[in-house]
Design an enzyme around this catalytic site. Sequence first.
Site, short mmCIF file in Angstrom:
data_model
loop_
_atom_site.label_atom_id
_atom_site.label_comp_id
_atom_site.label_asym_id
_atom_site.label_seq_id
_atom_site.Cartn_x
_atom_site.Cartn_y
_atom_site.Cartn_z
N GLY A 23 25.41 7.57 -30.68
CA GLY A 23 26.47 8.56 -30.58
C GLY A 23 27.81 8.05 -31.06
O GLY A 23 28.69 8.84 -31.43
N GLY A 25 28.22 5.52 -33.53
CA GLY A 25 28.21 5.05 -34.90
C GLY A 25 26.89 4.40 -35.22
O GLY A 25 25.85 4.82 -34.73
N VAL A 27 24.75 0.48 -36.22
CA VAL A 27 24.75 -0.97 -36.07
C VAL A 27 23.95 -1.58 -37.21
O VAL A 27 22.86 -1.10 -37.55
CB VAL A 27 24.13 -1.40 -34.72
CG1 VAL A 27 24.20 -2.91 -34.56
CG2 VAL A 27 24.85 -0.71 -33.57
N ASP A 140 29.64 3.40 -19.56
CA ASP A 140 28.44 4.02 -20.11
C ASP A 140 27.23 3.12 -19.91
O ASP A 140 26.43 2.90 -20.83
CB ASP A 140 28.64 4.33 -21.60
CG ASP A 140 27.58 5.29 -22.14
OD1 ASP A 140 26.98 6.03 -21.34
OD2 ASP A 140 27.34 5.30 -23.36
#
Length: 516
Positions: A23, A25, A27, A140
Amino acid sequence: MIVDAGTVIGDRYELVTRLGEGGYGEVWKGFDQSLDRHVAVKFVRPEKFLTPEERKEAEQRFRREARVTARLRHPGVPVVYDVGTLNGSHFLVMELVEGYRIDHLIDAHNPLPVAWAAAIAAQVCAVLTVAHAQSLIHRDLKPVNLILCADGTVKVLDFGIVAMLDAPSATKITRAGHGVGTYFYMPSEQAITGKADARSDLYALGCVLHELLAGERVFQSAIAQAEMARHYSEPPPPLRSLRPDVPTGIEQLVLSLLAKNPADRPASAAEVYERLLPHVVALPPLPGTTVVAPFPDPGRMYAAVVERIAETALVGPPVPASSPAPTPRLSKGDLVAAKGRAEELALAGRLSQAVEILEEAVRAGEALVGERQLVIALRMDLANARFAARDYVAALDDFDELLPVLTEMLGADHQAVLGCRYNQTLSLVALGRDEDALDKMAALLADVQAAVGEHDVLALELRREAAELMARMGDHQGARAYLHALLPDMVAVLGTDNPETEHVRALLGNLDRLSD
């Protein structure tokens, strides 16, 4: 943004393989050409609605939050190496972590052995303990953000990412299907207000621990809205009703972590760790996930020696106190220059350096005769710099000691006095001292309204903060009444489309939905 394998960013990091997308970006596995090592490169999408001016402010916030995150040093947290911007997207360069994602582990070993669930959660507690001591909140925490490495150690990913993405002009309010964080692991106070503290992380940890042991989320449902609503209104199911072999102590711990009222949760991650540690025994092998450590294992060798040193320190002879650092000899001009330099560093987000300069300047200033006002100004800057650096314990001590002197010198209605009192109150909020904070906030609001009027921007901010605090404390009706009175004043003073007005409107909408 679009990048390809082989792209070199920051003049040194070559992108090798795209590892995933989420959500926030994407990696990439990268290669640091300067230090000849693999790294992880996390691209973070910019907020699409931001204006060019807000994009610049968002980049400054991103770098500031990255600096805070980079100070978090713990074996359970990937090291932050670098930060930068590429074509409007921010990126972090971090230690590359290889292992098994905990959500995949749950799927493969449904349910996990009790000892492994306790071992994973206890390691997360160790990370949260050091993070919360620095007032760094994850916001989160969930299985996707936890990695079990082959040696059995756990890494906690994405510290600070949510804070980096907060809107620069207002804290985001979470709405159904929008906002930051993940609803299925989010306490009601965070979902309502958009703000999190250490107790919010503990609630998320309770959700994770329940899922580790039950193999499903606390309120798992095929209907997302229904699952989210149950976090507000339903007590969690006792684990032993789902899995009888769960020890009573762990069941009680999870129920306390999942308490609706933050005040009813454990006092700290360290307390949770102590309650979990007795259950980390006789861990069975997890084939395909963990491997037998080499003997002797260098990491365990190191830890074993450190543990013995700690035991010796507890029972050994007293250690002679070290001599205090000599007080630097600085002139008045030096102090004025140090104050200006610290202000520049603070504006640039280099808060640790600003605090160091101000600490030295305060020590030197107290040795000068006749410079009381300058020393008080330096102490005020130091308190506010510590507050901005999230050292809320030290900042609160500073404000408690400084405010009587500052009030005597400037007067109770001076803007600097009111500003320090505001930061003092927010320090109490950050430290979870809700009742003290609400009392201080009420007194400050009365003084601000008397000094500058009830429609002053600071007065409006205080009313909003008070309503959010009431909501986090579970007084939803009181918060609703407060906000219904506040919203027309926000519209009249700031306008209907102002981000702060939208924030209050969204908060009120969340509370109204709870009462439906």
